[in-house]
Scaffold this motif. Structure first.
Motif, PDB file in Angstrom:
ATOM      1  N   VAL A 149      26.819 -25.110  12.116  1.00 46.66           N
ATOM      2  CA  VAL A 149      27.012 -25.131  10.662  1.00 46.66           C
ATOM      3  C   VAL A 149      25.658 -25.082   9.947  1.00 46.66           C
ATOM      4  CG1 VAL A 149      27.984 -26.413   8.728  1.00 46.66           C
ATOM      5  CG2 VAL A 149      29.196 -26.361  10.901  1.00 46.66           C
ATOM      6  N   PRO A 193      24.309 -24.032   3.910  1.00 42.86           N
ATOM      7  CA  PRO A 193      24.371 -24.623   5.250  1.00 42.86           C
ATOM      8  C   PRO A 193      24.077 -26.126   5.271  1.00 42.86           C
ATOM      9  CG  PRO A 193      23.100 -22.583   5.297  1.00 42.86           C
ATOM     10  CD  PRO A 193      23.442 -22.844   3.871  1.00 42.86           C
ATOM     11  N   ASN A 202      33.335 -23.556  10.369  1.00 40.69           N
ATOM     12  CA  ASN A 202      32.145 -22.806   9.977  1.00 40.69           C
ATOM     13  C   ASN A 202      32.510 -21.486   9.291  1.00 40.69           C
ATOM     14  OD1 ASN A 202      29.382 -22.526   9.767  1.00 40.69           O
ATOM     15  ND2 ASN A 202      29.282 -21.276  11.614  1.00 40.69           N
ATOM     16  N   VAL A 203      33.532 -20.803   9.827  1.00 35.63           N
ATOM     17  CA  VAL A 203      33.961 -19.544   9.199  1.00 35.63           C
ATOM     18  C   VAL A 203      34.400 -19.822   7.761  1.00 35.63           C
ATOM     19  CG1 VAL A 203      35.624 -17.661   9.306  1.00 35.63           C
ATOM     20  CG2 VAL A 203      34.634 -18.550  11.412  1.00 35.63           C
ATOM     21  N   LEU A 204      35.138 -20.917   7.608  1.00 31.79           N
ATOM     22  CA  LEU A 204      35.637 -21.310   6.286  1.00 31.79           C
ATOM     23  C   LEU A 204      34.479 -21.607   5.332  1.00 31.79           C
ATOM     24  CD1 LEU A 204      38.671 -21.607   5.731  1.00 31.79           C
ATOM     25  CD2 LEU A 204      38.334 -24.075   5.725  1.00 31.79           C
ATOM     26  N   GLY A 237      23.082 -23.611  10.842  1.00 35.80           N
ATOM     27  CA  GLY A 237      22.529 -22.266  10.890  1.00 35.80           C
ATOM     28  C   GLY A 237      21.037 -22.207  11.159  1.00 35.80           C
ATOM     29  N   LEU A 293      33.707 -24.448  15.031  1.00 34.92           N
ATOM     30  CA  LEU A 293      33.661 -22.989  14.901  1.00 34.92           C
ATOM     31  C   LEU A 293      34.588 -22.522  13.795  1.00 34.92           C
ATOM     32  CD1 LEU A 293      33.403 -21.551  18.528  1.00 34.92           C
ATOM     33  CD2 LEU A 293      31.709 -21.498  16.711  1.00 34.92           C
ATOM     34  N   LEU A 329      31.360 -20.609   5.558  1.00 30.59           N
ATOM     35  CA  LEU A 329      30.589 -19.397   5.276  1.00 30.59           C
ATOM     36  C   LEU A 329      31.303 -18.547   4.241  1.00 30.59           C
ATOM     37  CD1 LEU A 329      29.389 -18.433   8.854  1.00 30.59           C
ATOM     38  CD2 LEU A 329      27.919 -18.915   6.907  1.00 30.59           C
ATOM     39  N   ARG A 330      32.631 -18.465   4.398  1.00 36.18           N
ATOM     40  CA  ARG A 330      33.420 -17.652   3.476  1.00 36.18           C
ATOM     41  C   ARG A 330      33.336 -18.221   2.064  1.00 36.18           C
ATOM     42  NH1 ARG A 330      38.655 -15.461   6.452  1.00 36.18           N
ATOM     43  NH2 ARG A 330      37.177 -14.015   7.393  1.00 36.18           N
ATOM     44  N   ALA A 331      33.282 -19.545   1.974  1.00 39.27           N
ATOM     45  CA  ALA A 331      33.232 -20.195   0.661  1.00 39.27           C
ATOM     46  C   ALA A 331      31.806 -20.257   0.123  1.00 39.27           C
ATOM     47  CB  ALA A 331      33.809 -21.592   0.761  1.00 39.27           C
ATOM     48  N   HIS A 332      30.840 -19.676   0.838  1.00 41.89           N
ATOM     49  CA  HIS A 332      29.436 -19.673   0.432  1.00 41.89           C
ATOM     50  C   HIS A 332      28.894 -21.082   0.226  1.00 41.89           C
ATOM     51  CE1 HIS A 332      28.658 -15.297  -0.187  1.00 41.89           C
ATOM     52  NE2 HIS A 332      29.970 -15.313  -0.024  1.00 41.89           N
TER      53      HIS A 332
END
Lengths: 250, 419
Positions: free
Chosen positions: A198, A119, A109-111, A200, A106, A113-116
């Motif tokens: 991850v 998936p 995953n935030v990291l 998605g 979890l 997503l933030r780094a684009h």
């Protein structure tokens, strides 16, 4: 005797699974299916089982192809003593296994997503990180027992570094590398959590359709077929590995 | 011979430093908080349709219902393809997985390119998403097929007490139902109080899932209506006074019946699946469901006894609707709207209501349709197990507001003894 007990211990849970896979109807309290058939197989195909198995296989293969060389490098470095931070590195390499997967995934995953990070790339990166501890520690033992004398001998006889790698090193290490690759393959093949969170939902694998069908009532036979599909390829690979491993061992 | 030229050592160090730096950069980047409520950027349907062409819509939905899966794959997806939208079903174990994905993306500042385009949702998950501003809102008035839906239907205006506010398009209706094995239950009860009496006189043959399970919690609310003398006497809005005044009778009734339940009420099924399994195995004679659509298949394929019937309950049962919601950050919102509109067409609702296909009750206002369209619903084969929606929803009880649910569940946990 112990071997027989072990086989029974591992095979026993598969018996009801095998029965359910070919049970069109199994009403309580009958001890065996009341109507035999292939409804479960049909439902597994309708649920996209073949394509999902293909994706799982591809994922396992990708993870194995990346995590095995990384594990080999790390193991070699740890054994030969040239890896940086020799005390901390093994702990770091083992961390993905030690940290509770749900929390780790979890947060990661935030990291990602933030780094684009796309998936699919994120999925492979996280699964490789999860597989590297297994390949490293498997190969560390193998490299500890590996005699570099063979390679030094080849160099003395005039072989190039590339020739030594391809014709001496890899053949000698092949059984251990195959075992490590098998473990890494299993990480990708059987993963549910990382693929869902991850990945998605872009990559629907065998564990994903199995888990979602297992969440409902009346799906026992399709879930049994899918579960057997998940068990068989690793089992076949394991048998192949055991055979080639024993042949090639010098 | 070693594989360690000094240069590779330096490279390793450089690589490690670069990785650490990248990690720090990533952690610092973007801390955008999601906006309170996202509204659709579209103002007319034509621009939605033209924007939707070629989009792939990811519909995240509970994948445990084979009939639901095949309806989406074999009926809805081809129809969407004909309108230029590819529909991709993502099977999940629990609708919460989809919501978590959306909330994580919003937390990471990904406000426009989310991976979830459409979610089959209602109740608690809808409320949680609404509170977090996770849904796109005010888009359903754009859908031409919303004309098939009653504007005053209370089931569609609020979802378990949370105003829908155009944040989700109707999908199905459902009615809380009690199924029983008519071979064994000779004297089927016709009220909720009657069910408890039947349980008391047939020890070990009835139970319900422990709240907070969705279905178990609905059963407890159904008993609350019963002991209060009907839903009219339970205010929909939660207040501590109403709770203190009404619930003692509820917990007394449930404690009194507990020793006569399955395993003497020492333990309860953890979820509705375990309850259904007990019923399938003949260990109990009644089961509960908030989705009676699946009963027809479960009887046909032999999971449930052939003599399974649905109790007719005089005072009516709880009804709800489920919806399709578009996350605020959906990458393909236009395509998702096209699919949601399609799902509200008469053809799709008729196909979905067919018990041989899925058997979900329509969300449309059938009485307001044209005679030819009404006839399509009338021509549907009748399920041998589940009565029609008109019969089942007679005297339908409204759901309580979402605040009641945790309070009633917590009261059950503290006042009903389990071992």
């Amino acid at each position: 005797m112990l071997a027989v007990l072990l086989i029974v211990w591992f095979a026993l849970p598969l018996v009801p699974l095998a029965l359910w896979a070919f049970a069109d109807r199994w009403s309580f309290p009958s001890a065996i299916p009341t109507v035999w058939g292939v409804d479960g197989l049909d439902a597994a195909i309708a649920a996209g089982g073949p394509a999902a198995s293909g994706r799982s296989f591809l994922l396992g293969l990708t993870v194995a192809l990346i995590a095995t060389p990384i594990g080999a490098l790390a193991a070699r470095g740890l054994v030969a003593g040239w890896a940086p931070l020799p005390k901390i590195l093994p702990v770091l390499l083992f961390a993905p296994v030690a940290i509770p997967p749900f929390a780790a995934v979890l947060g990661t995953n935030v990291l990602l997503l933030r780094a684009h990070v796309p998936p699919m790339l994120g999925l492979v990166v996280v699964l490789v990180a999860a597989a590297v501890p297994y390949t490293t520690f498997m190969l560390r033992t193998a490299y500890a027992a590996h005699d570099v004398g063979f390679e030094e001998e080849a160099r003395t006889l005039g072989a190039s570094a590339g020739q030594v790698l391809w014709r001496v090193h890899l053949p000698l290490m092949a059984p251990a590398l195959a075992r490590a690759a098998f473990l890494a393959f299993l990480v990708g093949w059987s993963d549910y959590l990382v693929t869902l969170i991850v990945g998605g939902g872009q990559f629907v694998t065998l564990p994903m359709i199995t888990a979602s069908l297992a969440a409902g009532i009346g799906n026992d036979s399709v879930v049994a077929v899918l579960s057997l599909t998940a068990v068989l390829p690793p089992l076949i690979l394991l048998v192949l590995l055991a055979r080639t491993g024993s042949h090639r061992r010098p | 011979m070693h594989f360690t030229p000094p240069s590779s050592r330096r490279k390793w160090r450089t690589f490690a430093t670069a990785t650490l730096a990248l990690g720090a950069l990533v952690a610092l980047a973007g801390c955008a908080a999601p906006s309170a409520e996202a509204t659709s950027a579209f103002t007319d349907w034509d621009s939605v349709v033209s924007d939707a062409q070629g989009q792939t819509v990811n519909l995240w939905m509970y994948g445990g219902d084979e009939q639901g899966n095949s309806y989406v794959d074999d009926v809805l997806a081809p129809a969407a393809a004909a309108e230029g939208v590819t529909l991709n079903r993502v099977p999940i174990v629990d609708t919460k997985d989809a919501l978590n994905r959306v909330l994580t993306e919003l937390q990471a500042g990904r406000t426009a390119d989310g991976s979830v385009d459409l979610v089959w949702v209602n109740g608690d998950n809808f409320r949680t998403g609404s509170e977090a501003g996770a849904w796109l809102c005010e888009w359903t008035p754009l859908l031409p097929n919303m004309r098939n839906v009653s504007a005053t239907d209370p089931l569609l205006g609020s979802d378990f007490g949370t105003p829908v506010n155009g944040c989700e398009a109707p999908w199905n209706k459902a009615q809380f139902s009690v199924a029983y094995n008519s071979d064994v239950v000779a004297d089927p009860p016709s009220t909720v109080a009657g069910i408890l009496e039947w349980a008391a006189s047939h020890p070990g043959r009835f139970t319900y899932p422990a709240p907070p399970d969705f279905t178990g919690s609905a059963f407890v609310r159904q008993v609350l209506y019963s002991v209060s003398g009907g839903y009219e006497n339970v205010p929909a809005a939660y207040s501590a006074e109403s709770f203190d005044q009404l619930t003692p009778d509820l917990y007394t009734a449930l404690s009194d019946v507990a020793p006569s339940l399955w395993r003497g009420g020492d333990t309860y099924p953890a979820d509705v699946d375990q309850l259904n399994q007990l019923y399938a195995d003949g260990q109990i004679d009644m089961t509960l469901t908030y989705g009676p659509a699946t009963l027809t298949r479960l009887v046909e394929d032999g999971t449930f006894p052939a003599a399974t019937k649905v109790l007719s309950i005089a005072e009516g049962t709880l009804g709800n609707a489920s919806f399709l919601a578009i996350p605020a950050n959906a990458a393909h919102a236009a395509g998702a709207m096209v699919v949601a509109n399609l799902a509200l067409s008469v053809e799709q609702q008729v196909a979905k209501a067919d018990p041989t296909r899925w058997g979900q009750f329509t969300a449309l206002d059938v009485a307001a349709l044209t005679p030819a369209e009404r006839q399509q619903f009338a021509d549907l084969p009748q399920s041998t197990v589940v009565p029609s929606f008109e019969v089942l929803s007679r005297n339908a009880n409204p759901e309580l507001s979402a605040e009641w649910v945790p309070a009633v569940n917590e009261g059950w946990r503290t006042r009903i003894p389990t071992r």
